[in-house]
Design an enzyme around this catalytic site. Sequence first.
Site, PDB file in Angstrom:
ATOM      1  N   ASP A  15       0.804  -1.144  -0.012  1.00 25.93           N
ATOM      2  CA  ASP A  15      -0.020   0.002  -0.082  1.00 25.93           C
ATOM      3  C   ASP A  15       0.852   1.105   0.000  1.00 25.93           C
ATOM      4  O   ASP A  15       0.760   2.182   0.947  1.00 25.93           O
ATOM      5  CB  ASP A  15      -0.984   0.149   1.224  1.00 25.93           C
ATOM      6  CG  ASP A  15      -0.252   0.103   2.610  1.00 25.93           C
ATOM      7  OD1 ASP A  15       0.825  -0.427   2.447  1.00 25.93           O
ATOM      8  OD2 ASP A  15      -0.851   0.355   3.634  1.00 25.93           O
ATOM      9  N   HIS A 246       9.549  -0.904   8.690  1.00 24.40           N
ATOM     10  CA  HIS A 246       8.603  -2.298   8.779  1.00 24.40           C
ATOM     11  C   HIS A 246       8.618  -3.180   7.613  1.00 24.40           C
ATOM     12  O   HIS A 246       8.980  -4.336   7.670  1.00 24.40           O
ATOM     13  CB  HIS A 246       7.001  -1.740   8.906  1.00 24.40           C
ATOM     14  CG  HIS A 246       6.974  -1.003  10.302  1.00 24.40           C
ATOM     15  ND1 HIS A 246       6.918  -1.343  11.435  1.00 24.40           N
ATOM     16  CD2 HIS A 246       6.599   0.333  10.338  1.00 24.40           C
ATOM     17  CE1 HIS A 246       6.570  -0.359  12.188  1.00 24.40           C
ATOM     18  NE2 HIS A 246       6.423   0.760  11.502  1.00 24.40           N
TER      19      HIS A 246
HETATM   20  O1  RIB Z   1       2.295  -1.017  10.874  1.00 26.57           O
HETATM   21  C1  RIB Z   1       3.030  -0.560   9.798  1.00 26.57           C
HETATM   22  C2  RIB Z   1       2.562  -1.126   8.744  1.00 26.57           C
HETATM   23  O2  RIB Z   1       1.234  -0.118   8.380  1.00 26.57           O
HETATM   24  C3  RIB Z   1       3.445  -0.823   7.494  1.00 26.57           C
HETATM   25  O3  RIB Z   1       3.229  -1.653   6.546  1.00 26.57           O
HETATM   26  C4  RIB Z   1       2.774   0.451   6.757  1.00 26.57           C
HETATM   27  O4  RIB Z   1       3.298   0.632   5.416  1.00 26.57           O
HETATM   28  C5  RIB Z   1       1.509   0.506   7.024  1.00 26.57           C
HETATM   29  O5  RIB Z   1       0.965  -0.084   6.041  1.00 26.57           O
HETATM   30 CA    CA Z   2       2.663  -1.127   4.157  1.00 30.41          CA
END
Ligand code: RIB
Ligand code: CA
Length: 316
Positions: A15, A246
């Site tokens: 995303d 992340h």
């Molecule tokens: O919690 C972090 C996640 O949430 C990551 O994938 C960030 O891009 C959002 O989608």
């Molecule tokens: Ca993400």
Amino acid sequence: MPPTGQMRSIILDVDTGIDDAWALVYAAQSPILNLMGVTTVFGNADLDRTTRNTLAVLDLLHRETPVFRGADRPLIRPWGGPVPEYHGHNGLGDAPVPGPKRRSEPLDAAHYIRAAVRKHPGEVTLVMVARLTNLARALLYDPGLAPLIERVVLMGGAAFCPGNVTPVAEANIWGDPEAADLIFQSNIPITMVGLDVTMQAPFTKDQLERLDPNRPYASLLRQATAFYMAAYELGNPSIQGWCPLHDPLAVAVAEDPSLVKTQRYPVRVETHGRWTDGMTVVDARQPHQGCIEVATQLDGPRFLRTFHQRIGVMSS
Ligand code: RIB
Ligand code: CA
């Protein structure tokens, strides 16, 4: 999972999103991962934006990896809206994003996942770094698909640590808990790369400043990441001068599972909680049960070394 170091085919679901952009950079430049396709979903921004951003980042990487648009909302509930405070109004920290040179493919993401897995049974790893809606839809269309998926490596959840949207819920799970619970119940082998380990993967301001300006994505992602770091500083008094990585960490774990220690546990997702919606409920009473490997510890120095080399952080 194929042994560490062996080539593996992945579909990356994003995303895009600032950390998703780094995940794309990391995956596209991997010597081990065959990036078959990229699927997009709503989340950090709306589906049009996340798809456009994905195409733009792949353009900068000179990759023609096919991109498939997916879900524009959760399976059942209404979408809670984008996350401009962390990802900007355009999903990339309000940095100017070049217009993509091509369009996404006509096939919907869920149908693409289904077709790719059916064509290569037992060979495709799905790396999911966003809401799990596209995969949930693929399983709803084709319930026989689950046993044919090699593994799902997902960025999501908070097993033994606080959440980042609510005290107990992480954004990718909280954003479509019904989809997430469907995946967690599917018997697909899953590696859950949650906040337990992603918060141990810091990218600092100093490292960002040393990003090689000759990399084609340097200008866009330097500006976007500076926004992301400022947002983390504003929202989290304990996070100053860095941001977590992340989504690239999930890609890194798909490439090299030995980067994390995992423990198998049964995991369900809360879908009816008043205070706990989207919580990943890990049954710590039953280690070694089920097919969900929960990542609990990260070899941070090794991951960060590879991340810096791969994206082009110059030595100090
Ligand atoms: O919690 C972090 C996640 O949430 C990551 O994938 C960030 O891009 C959002 O989608
Ligand atoms: Ca993400």
